[in-house]
Design an enzyme around this catalytic site. Structure first.
Site, mmCIF file in Angstrom:
data_model
loop_
_atom_site.group_PDB
_atom_site.id
_atom_site.type_symbol
_atom_site.label_atom_id
_atom_site.label_comp_id
_atom_site.label_asym_id
_atom_site.label_seq_id
_atom_site.Cartn_x
_atom_site.Cartn_y
_atom_site.Cartn_z
ATOM 1 C CD GLU A 166 -2.545 1.152 2.754
ATOM 2 O OE1 GLU A 166 -3.514 1.906 2.887
ATOM 3 O OE2 GLU A 166 -2.193 0.325 3.632
ATOM 4 C CE LYS A 199 -7.078 1.142 3.386
ATOM 5 N NZ LYS A 199 -5.915 1.591 4.190
ATOM 6 C CB CYS A 222 -4.325 -2.017 4.238
ATOM 7 S SG CYS A 222 -3.479 -2.263 5.845
#
Length: 577
Positions: free
Chosen positions: A41, A116, A152
């Site tokens: 990330e 994300k 994540c």
């Protein structure tokens, strides 16, 4: 299909340097026959970039470097690079200006961008400050293989695993519903002790629940107070670990995905996990010190050596992190220092092979007494005079740091930081607090583990130059003391450390009320006093150097307590204890 994991150690803000690291990994992946390369990330800018993201020139620079990287990548390779994407609808929707994203680079350009979806705001995370959450499932189709892309936190919201749901969406479930062959998660997940086993349990649950292989690529390295442990890992559809990258080190792994079986094959190395919490924390702290120094431009360390267990552990960490030849231990005995304080400190330095310098402070103490004599006339010796000794030592250490460009590392532990058993502008001086998240009893435990490790390296060695113990046994068995007045011991002012640490763990980590802590068997008066000490010490912690985070609740980025406050606990009856 061969898939590479680049477990990278970026420097935050170093766009060009980070791009070069990605490019080097990509060239290695292409030479190894990989078709797809995964990076962590925000791998292009490093995580967490924090308010650098509010600078337009930084975001523009990231875009320019990303374009250049795309042109330089091997033509045969698809690469997922962590970056940011502008939210073009922000002005009309009122949303944030950026997305946290993974960018699919191939054939010299951008093929696809994945946003994300889940943005954490707990502990050290504050992603809603910068990012707009993505609204769609992220599907990458490469050579007919359908790959679900998550970033994540997208992986951390399985209601079956946690027994609750923190967000309305579960990106993993959404991807399974639309149909994918493989799940990948690109992470910058900070380390806390025991976290990798939790991650792997969560990944195993996801793999088994959805019948999908999972690849998890994590950042490694120290960034300010945060440490990233790497430990990138891959699991097959049965939830078995088929690959694990090294812990606390950069690494590269190649996985084989069998399109016919729809699964990852057991062809990659599986690195071992630490055998104990002591070993794990030690490795994290060594990496944290090494990277803090390297990324901040320091090459040498200075610290105060008192002959106590805390400074002994910090000296050992520094010696392993940057080499014993780069560590200077300064002994600053006062008239109240015991003989064993000096001999223990010198014995430790000899065992570690570090340099030492002795700077007695007795004459300086007298000068302070003379200067303050008239003002302090008619008062009793007390805390002000005790703290002067610590502040004299702090000034001397800072002078050495300024003169020679050494990084001053403070040596206070978490127990002391919690209750304020430390001196502002004295022993709290420094650019880094190496063990500020390590409780006192854990300090002892790590030292004993370290001694066992050293004995294992050199069992029954006849060489007198190799010590039986790295940390002298006398350091580990004597009663802790700040030695700021005659006959002083820590336990004169504090509960026994085993009692204090348990109270602090219940209060800080488990968020138990005073009444709950008392119900667990602790004396009510002691609990009340510890709570007051923790509250009153907040102003000190606010001025402390950054401390390396190794637990799930550290005094640092994720600790946001008011200074001017008065904690009232109705659950403790007035006058109880």
């Amino acid at each position: 299909m061969k898939i590479g994991i680049a477990q990278l150690n970026p420097i935050i803000g170093d766009l060009v340097g980070n791009a070069e690291r990605i490019l080097a990994a990509a060239r290695g992946a292409a030479e190894g026959g990989c078709r797809l390369l995964l990076t962590p990330e925000l791998s292009l800018c490093g995580y967490p970039p924090r308010d650098l993201l509010l600078e337009p020139s930084f975001v523009e620079g990231m875009g320019a470097v990303l374009e250049g990287l795309a042109r330089d990548l091997p033509a045969s390779l698809a690469v997922l690079v962590g970056a940011v994407d502008r939210n073009l609808e922000a002005h009309t929707t009122g949303g944030k200006a950026l997305f946290n994203c993974m960018v699919w680079l191939e054939n010299g350009g951008v093929r696809q961008i994945f946003h994300k979806r889940l943005l954490p705001t707990y502990d050290v995370f504050d992603e809603y400050r910068y990012f707009e959450p993505g609204g769609e499932s992220n599907l990458l189709v490469l050579d007919g293989v359908r790959i679900g892309v998550t970033i994540c936190e997208d992986l951390w919201n399985d209601e079956e695993f946690w027994g609750r749901r923190s967000y309305a969406q579960n990106p993993i479930a959404d991807l399974a519903e639309i149909g994918v062959d493989l799940l990948v998660n690109l992470s910058a997940s900070p380390y806390t002790v025991g976290k990798q086993r939790l991650r792997e349990a969560m990944l195993e649950h996801a793999a088994v629940r959805y019948g999908l292989p999972v690849i998890y690529a994590n950042q490694v390295g120290g960034n300010d107070d945060l440490i990233f442990d790497g430990c990138s890992v891959a699991l097959n559809r049965a939830g078995e670990v088929v690959c694990r990258a090294g812990a606390f080190e950069t690494d590269f792994a190649v996985l084989d995905f069998d399109e016919g079986k729809g699964d990852l094959l057991k062809t990659a190395p599986v690195a071992r996990l630490s055998e104990s919490a002591d070993e794990e924390i030690w490795s994290a702290l060594v990496l944290g010190v090494r990277d803090y120094m390297r990324k901040c431009g320091f090459s040498k360390v200075v610290l105060g050596l008192s002959g106590g267990v805390d400074s002994s552990l910090v000296a050992a960490i520094a010696a392993e992190a940057v080499g014993r030849e780069n560590v200077l231990g300064v002994l600053m005995p006062s008239p109240y220092s015991s003989e064993h304080s000096v001999t223990d400190a010198l014995a430790l330095a000899k065992n570690l092979g570090i340099q030492t310098q002795v700077l007695p402070i007795g004459a300086l103490m007298k000068e302070y007494d003379n200067t303050l004599g008239e003002l302090f006339a008619g008062t009793s010796f007390g805390l002000a005079e005790e703290n002067l000794q610590s502040r004299i030592r702090g000034n001397l250490l800072m002078a050495v740091s300024n003169k020679f460009g050494h990084l001053l590392i403070s040596t206070g532990n978490k127990s002391e930081m919690a209750v304020g058993y430390c001196t502002l502008y004295g022993d709290m001086n420094g650019g880094l607090a190496a063990i500020a998240d390590v409780p006192k009893m854990r300090v002892y435990s790590i030292c004993r583990w370290l001694n066992v490790r050293e004995q294992g390296k050199n069992p029954k060695s006849p060489n007198p130059q190799i010590p039986a113990f790295l940390i002298p046994e006398s350091v580990l068995i004597k009663a802790p003391s700040a030695e700021l007045k005659p006959g002083q011991f820590d336990q004169d002012s504090l509960p026994p450390y085993e009692v204090l640490d348990d109270i602090l763990a219940r209060m800080i980590h488990h968020r138990e009320s005073p009444a709950q802590i008392v119900a667990a068997g602790h004396d009510a008066a002691v609990v009340e006093r510890v709570v007051k000490l923790v509250t009153r010490a907040e102003f000190k912690r606010r001025q402390a150097p950054p401390g390396l985070k190794v637990t799930d609740r550290a005094f640092g980025t994720g600790w946001r307590m008011p200074i001017a406050s008065r904690r009232s606990h109705p659950s403790l009856k007035v006058g109880e204890g």
